[in-house]
Design an enzyme around this catalytic site. Sequence first.
Site, PDB file in Angstrom:
ATOM      1  CD  GLU A   1     -61.858   2.073   5.547  1.00 15.49           C
ATOM      2  OE1 GLU A   1     -63.035   2.277   5.253  1.00 15.49           O
ATOM      3  OE2 GLU A   1     -61.422   0.959   5.904  1.00 15.49           O
ATOM      4  CD  GLU A   2     -62.072  11.135  10.476  1.00 15.29           C
ATOM      5  OE1 GLU A   2     -62.372  10.248  11.298  1.00 15.29           O
ATOM      6  OE2 GLU A   2     -62.130  12.352  10.749  1.00 15.29           O
ATOM      7  NE  ARG A   3     -56.016  11.145  10.468  1.00 18.46           N
ATOM      8  CZ  ARG A   3     -55.364  10.772  11.558  1.00 18.46           C
ATOM      9  NH1 ARG A   3     -54.392   9.879  11.478  1.00 18.46           N
ATOM     10  NH2 ARG A   3     -55.680  11.281  12.736  1.00 18.46           N
TER      11      ARG A   3
END
Length: 388
Positions: free
Chosen positions: A241-243
């Site tokens: 999700e961060e990426r």
Amino acid sequence: MKFTPEHDEIRRSISKFIASDINPHVDEWEKAGIFPAHELFGKMGKLGFLGLNKPVEFGGAGLDYSYAMAFAEELGQITCGGVPMAIGVQTDMATPALARFGSDEVRAEFLAPSISGEYVACLGVSEVGAGSDVASVKTTARKDGGDYVINGGKMWTTNGTQADWICLLANTSEGPVHRNKSLICVPMKTKGVEIARKLDKMGMHSSDTAQIYFDNVRVPQRNLIGEEGKGFTYQMVQFQEERLWGAVSSLKGKERIINATIDYARQRQIFGKPVLHNQVVHFRLAELQTEIEALRALCYQACELMLEGQDVTKLASMAKLKAGRLGREVTDSCLQYWGGMGFMNETPVSRAYRDSRLASIGGGADEVMLMILSKMMGIAPEDPRKKN
Ligand SMILES: Cc1cc2nc3c(=O)[nH]c(=O)nc-3n(C[C@H](O)[C@H](O)[C@H](O)COP(=O)(O)OP(=O)(O)OC[C@H]3O[C@@H](n4cnc5c(N)ncnc54)[C@H](O)[C@@H]3O)c2cc1C
């Protein structure tokens, strides 16, 4: 990717909020080297922006990931990188694992106030000696009675000087480095947590970044996220999700800089014509816009697969890699067409040039994305530590 009127409504309301409550303050926050996280997140929490795809029981809207993605895309309208990054840490970097794997008790204590904006969250993965190689983190959390006792330190922690709690990756046992780690919610006011320093950065000035020490910090074992020993795996899931967030939130910022460059190059006259009227200039800008659209398509495709419940490691890693590299190309090419003004801190392109450099390093460097992708293609050797 089909967006609905509800997606459009979220896009409209965050755009309005950015114009009224964020962009007018960005220059002041950049100068101060920090933004008022509690004040801003408090307002955003009230408007429901911090938990679009988080569970309803803990104050979220319970929507699917496409709504969070539409929201993240609009954050690119913010006229700096630091504030959107801080928001992204709160919504897509420090809280996804907690939302997905945390017990009801730990979610009530840390997730609910992070969604309401009462708490500021941060993510403690990287250490002085362990950034790309997450498995080699040295911070420990040893069991003692009903507590964990934490010792070690974290480096480059975004939101770290203002946060109320940290989603901490620590070793909870000896043994194989991919199976001895856990994610633990640690309140930052706990005795033994020390903000050693606020780091001085080349860009992302409005975002505070901390180095943090943990000296015999005691937290109850119930603060564990999910199962003990699964922290590395949870963090790898959380990284997806961060990426993806990193890639999608960069799209409109890149376009904003291209548009500002078009305006500047249109009015700047050299050799009897606007800079923009040189074919090499407008061709380059058209090419970069094409690349942005291709990146957008990649992000939307990853989102569709995520909605189908598929693993998006490959597409999220590709999107992160492409976003970092393209960010450098867009800002470097655009800055060139501003000439001397491009080198001045007062122009938007110089801030974008400094801020965008992080995207190829933070949250997994370009080379780490290439490692993941080449492993998935079956052309890179496995980490020998995985054999244990
Ligand atoms: C402003 C900022 C904010 C950050 N926020 C956070 C945060 O909130 N939480 C958090 O946990 N971390 C955060 N980080 C840390 C960030 O994720 C790390 O800096 C990043 O993962 C790289 O780790 P490193 O700096 O230790 O680089 P290293 O691991 O020392 O790597 C150095 C370089 O080596 C190269 N490299 C790496 N692997 C390979 C390979 N296999 N082959 C060839 N070359 C390779 C890459 O170019 C890399 O940049 C932040 C960093 C910055 C600068």
